[in-house]
Design a protein around this motif. Structure first.
Motif, short mmCIF file in Angstrom:
data_model
loop_
_atom_site.label_atom_id
_atom_site.label_comp_id
_atom_site.label_asym_id
_atom_site.label_seq_id
_atom_site.Cartn_x
_atom_site.Cartn_y
_atom_site.Cartn_z
N SER A 532 0.82 -1.71 0.22
CA SER A 532 0.14 0.09 0.08
C SER A 532 1.33 1.55 -0.20
O SER A 532 2.09 1.85 1.31
CB SER A 532 -1.01 -0.38 1.35
N LEU A 533 0.57 2.32 -1.22
CA LEU A 533 1.03 3.02 -1.19
C LEU A 533 1.55 4.23 0.43
O LEU A 533 2.26 4.53 0.85
CB LEU A 533 1.37 4.55 -2.28
N LYS A 534 0.59 4.59 0.74
CA LYS A 534 -0.20 5.29 1.86
C LYS A 534 0.49 4.24 3.07
O LYS A 534 1.28 4.93 4.21
CB LYS A 534 -1.28 5.40 2.10
N GLY A 535 0.30 2.49 3.28
CA GLY A 535 0.74 2.51 4.46
C GLY A 535 2.29 2.31 4.25
O GLY A 535 2.68 2.02 5.46
N LYS A 541 7.29 6.17 8.67
CA LYS A 541 7.18 7.52 9.40
C LYS A 541 7.24 6.82 11.10
O LYS A 541 8.27 7.38 11.01
CB LYS A 541 6.16 8.16 9.30
N SER A 542 6.54 5.64 11.31
CA SER A 542 6.27 5.00 12.14
C SER A 542 7.62 5.03 12.96
O SER A 542 8.21 4.75 13.92
CB SER A 542 5.12 4.37 12.20
N LEU A 543 8.36 4.36 12.12
CA LEU A 543 9.13 3.73 12.59
C LEU A 543 10.44 4.53 12.92
O LEU A 543 11.47 4.12 13.31
CB LEU A 543 10.00 2.97 11.34
N LEU A 567 8.53 14.41 3.02
CA LEU A 567 9.53 15.60 3.39
C LEU A 567 8.74 16.07 4.55
O LEU A 567 9.43 16.38 5.75
CB LEU A 567 9.34 16.55 2.37
N ARG A 568 7.72 16.58 4.71
CA ARG A 568 7.11 16.93 5.79
C ARG A 568 7.32 16.07 7.28
O ARG A 568 7.30 16.67 8.59
CB ARG A 568 5.71 16.85 6.48
N SER A 569 7.89 15.09 7.19
CA SER A 569 8.45 13.97 8.03
C SER A 569 10.01 13.77 8.38
O SER A 569 10.24 12.67 9.06
CB SER A 569 7.64 12.15 8.01
N SER A 570 10.24 14.95 7.64
CA SER A 570 12.09 14.97 8.41
C SER A 570 12.71 13.57 7.24
O SER A 570 13.17 12.73 7.61
CB SER A 570 12.43 15.35 9.18
N ILE A 571 11.49 13.46 6.04
CA ILE A 571 12.35 11.55 5.43
C ILE A 571 12.79 12.20 3.83
O ILE A 571 12.01 12.43 3.47
CB ILE A 571 11.22 10.42 5.16
#
Length: 814
Positions: A532-535, A541-543, A567-571
């Motif tokens: 899943s793209l969103k998944g 992000k959660s890791l 990018l907003r999640s600093s990834i």
């Protein structure tokens, strides 16, 4: 004489108790040994639970009691399988007493501090007696002594205060007369001057051992636990953490205060005053050196000795313009918390006196807010100050080291390291001694913060990159294999530890925060969860891993729409997908801004020339102050391959099919042959040159037949290539007649851009461009006549993968 204290896990099973016995017997060969014992691991918590259940009239306290009973009987049977009647009789008597006490609590529906102390003594009394009797049954020269006969306190139940002169005198009198080599003492428990059972509070077993050591002035106190000393940070969260060989008392207490549970600071005061070293050892690995705590710190570590943390913190902020210059606010604030017995862990105050921030345990947060709001009710009503601001789900992280004050830049390194990983700091505290720098952060960021700081201060300057790849097709597979092959080289030569933490194809996805095993990644991915793209984004992000990089190896519109979220999640984002950077200019601009705002790299070198350093070169020219006048380029490796292999002796359909089979074209070859792909590339170069432009601004002169341009599917398109062969042969014949080569050319001249098939005359730099090669010519202020030329393979899975790899390495080298 030696004093050894064994914690709950050390006596948590018959297997571990046998290890304790072996250690004691070894020590007793040369010196008398005093062994202070905690309750069996987990028993204190079970006693507390049983008491609470009984107080609340919950009959399930009987089930908890049965568990306590079974644990102790099982340990005795394992340790002394034969002739254990006397031990079993004592254990049974104590358990009968315990059951009667719990029944009493149940009947009166009350658990007073005095009764709680009596309840908790059973754990240490049972464990110490079992250990002593087991030693005797094996003919060891051991004796049991109840610490309640030695340690005298006041009647402050649950945390009794010791009468040191009387206690020390009792200890000295007993051990001066003792003849046995091994003495077993229960820790934590004591008696008041009036003979009532008391306990020494949290860390009480350490306290007992420290008092015995101080009273007898031994050379060293050994505390045996289930870890090999005090670690540079929490080894459960940071796998690279390692034991500290030597550490000062002050450093040890700072680390312990901020979450290092090996030692409880107040309990070691007796040995600290006499400068008696404390040796932390591992019962399960007695041969490991452990940590020595003393004033003789000759360890060669850097200025930072350790990194610690406390979770479940709440931040209280008292603020308002009415506080400025008015004395008494701080006194009233702390007095209010003191009256409610709320401990303050961290304090920071603005120099303007406009606000005071306090870190407290989260369990006390609501009570603290109510109490403070009540205390300042009048000032809040008059709007001199604001109602208390309460923030939860926070943690405190702390750098600790005696020598930090002698080194400049420690705090700068700490905060810049956290900032680069987008770890927001809510409050900062640093004492004048500079032995501790503390910061309040979100609890969800603790693991990332500890790993990031440990990497900065304790590891060879190796930067860990955590890579998440979506699109493990032809190019993606090559990228994985390149990373697998080069990992050792990167670590040894570039000091980059690159791990693939997530993979996804169109069917499945898989994650591992320790890095996937690249020897079996295909099998692992095949057995993964549904893709899943969103998944994939949510899991990445959660890791919350440091230096996370998302790599898009697709040509998917929906994937490119998620770049902003990453990018907003600093990834960081590395993409060979051209859709995002050639989308509406406002979206392109937004992605650039997000990259800067959240310190998340956004690199897309392979958008233009696969592995060729075209965008990087352009960016360097711009950064150095040069200006682009024009760009001329052949930017499609697939089209160059097609026209280099097409002639009057070949079929256009066959050549296009060959290009697709080699992986030079997109899955839909119309993207390449329509010129859209090249238009996107020159658009990206124009934007990177500083020009605002959209795809519709690019003049695209198609060379495909009308039916090819209007085809509804890939299959229909291939049919048109067969049907319209004469159209393509005419293009070839026209160029051949002029002794020209057919090249699909992209041009940018300041504010205009175009793409189209051109007849290139002999002598032109494009004329001899072979195979799938690309070429770009930059005409700039510094290169006005002789352009800067970049030339090389511009298509193919290997070179595209290497371009992605180069972008990832570029992030690692930042």
């Amino acid at each position: 004489m030696k004093v050894l204290k064994f914690g709950g896990t050390s006596v948590g099973s018959s297997k571990n108790i046998n290890k304790v016995i072996n250690i004691l017997n070894d020590y007793a060969k040369t010196d008398p040994v005093i062994c202070v014992v905690s309750a069996v691991g987990g028993i204190t918590d079970k006693l507390l639970l049983a008491g609470e259940l009984a107080k609340n009239k919950d009959t399930s306290f009987n089930n908890t009691f049965d568990i306590i009973k079974d644990i102790h009987f099982s340990i005795v049977k394992d340790l002394v399988p034969n002739n254990n009647d006397s031990i079993m009789r004592y254990v049974d008597e104590k358990l009968v007493e315990l059951k009667s006490l719990l029944d009493g609590i149940y009947l009166i529906n009350e658990l007073s501090p005095k009764t709680s102390d009596k309840l908790l003594t059973f754990g240490e009394l049972l464990s110490s007696f079992i250990l002593a009797e087991t030693l005797k049954s094996r003919n060891a020269p051991a004796a049991y002594k109840n610490s309640q006969d030695l340690v005298v306190t006041n009647s402050n139940f649950t945390k009794a205060e010791v009468d040191y002169p009387l206690t020390y005198s009792n200890i000295q009198t007993y051990f001066n007369a003792a003849k046995q080599q091994i003495t077993i003492l229960p820790g934590f428990i004591s008696k008041s001057k009036s003979g009532e059972q008391t306990t020494l509070g949290r860390g009480g077993s350490d306290f007992t051992a420290a008092m015995v050591s101080a009273a007898l002035n031994v050379e060293q106190l050994e505390i045996w636990t289930d870890v090999s000393g005090m670690y540079t940070t929490n080894p459960k969260l940071v796998k690279q953490a390692y034991p500290i060989k030597k550490i000062s008392y002050q450093e040890a207490m700072e680390l312990s205060h901020f979450g290092a549970k090996v030692l409880y600071p107040p309990t070691v005061q007796p040995v600290l005053n006499l400068n008696i070293p404390i040796h932390i050892k591992n019962t399960l690995e007695p041969e490991v050196a452990g940590t020595i705590i003393s004033n003789d710190d000759t360890n060669g570590n850097g200025p930072v000795k350790g990194i610690s943390n406390i979770n479940n913190i709440a931040l209280l902020t008292l603020q308002g313009s009415g506080m400025i210059g008015i004395p008494g606010f701080s006194r009233r604030l702390f007095e209010t918390l003191s009256l409610d017995k709320i401990n303050v862990i961290l304090i920071t105050q603005a120099s303007s006196e406009h606000s005071i921030c306090l870190g407290i345990e989260e369990k006390d947060a609501e009570a603290a807010k109510l109490a403070i709001d009540a205390t300042f009710e009048n000032e809040i009503a008059l709007r001199k100050i604001d109602p208390i601001i309460l923030e939860k789900d926070l943690s405190i992280i702390a750098l600790v080291g005696d020598k930090m004050k002698n080194h400049q830049g420690i705090s700068g390194k700490m905060f810049s390291t956290l900032g680069k990983n987008n770890i927001n700091i809510r409050a900062i505290a640093q004492g004048a001694s500079e032995k501790n720098i503390s910061a309040v952060i979100a609890q969800s960021d603790v693991k990332k913060a500890l790993n990031t700081l440990h990497e900065q201060f304790f590891e060879t300057k190796t930067k860990q990159l955590n890579v998440f790849i979506t699109g493990v097709g032809n190019v993606g597979e090559k990228l994985v294999e390149q990373i697998k092959k080069q990992r050792k080289y990167l670590k040894e030569n570039l000091k980059i530890n690159m791990r693939i933490a997530g993979l996804s194809n169109s069917r499945t996805m898989v994650f591992n925060d320790d890095g996937l095993d690249l020897n079996h990644w295909k099998e692992t991915l095949e057995a993964g969860e549904k893709a899943s793209l969103k998944g994939f984004y949510e899991k990445t992000k959660s890791l919350n891993l440091r230096n996370s990089i998302f790599v898009d190896v697709t040509a998917n519109y929906d994937v490119s729409n998620l770049y902003a979220d990453y990018l907003r999640s600093s990834i960081g984002v590395v993409a060979c997908n051209k859709i995002a950077c050639s989308s509406d200019f406002e979206n392109y601009k937004l992605l650039k801004q997000l990259s800067l705002k959240y310190n998340a790299p956004f690199l897309f070198e392979t958008n233009v020339g696969a592995g060729l350093p075209i965008i990087d070169t352009l960016n360097n020219l711009m950064a150095s102050g040069d200006k682009i006048k024009s760009i001329q380029a052949v930017l499609s490796g697939s089209l160059n391959f097609v026209f280099n292999n097409f002639s009057d002796k070949t079929k256009f359909y066959d050549v296009v099919k060959d290009a697709a089979a080699e992986g030079y074209t997109e899955p839909d070859p119309r993207i390449d042959l329509s010129g859209v792909d090249v238009a996107r590339k020159i658009l990206i170069l124009a934007r990177e040159s500083g020009v605002e432009m959209n795809l519709e601004d690019i003049e695209n002169t198609p060379f495909l037949s009308d039916s090819g341009l209007k085809s509804d599917s890939v299959d229909d398109f291939y049919k048109t290539l067969i049907e319209d062969e004469s159209h393509y042969q005419n293009l070839y014949a026209s160029a051949k007649a002029k002794n020209c080569q057919l090249k699909y050319v992209a041009q940018f001249n300041g504010d205009k851009a175009s793409v189209g098939l051109q007849e290139i005359p002999e002598g032109h730099p494009f004329y001899n461009l072979e195979g799938k090669d690309n070429i770009v010519m930059f005409y700039t202020q510094r290169y006005p006549e002789q352009p800067m030329i970049i030339k090389g393979a511009g298509a193919g899975a290997d070179v595209t993968a290497s371009g992605l790899f180069a972008d990832i390495i570029r992030i690692g080298n930042d």
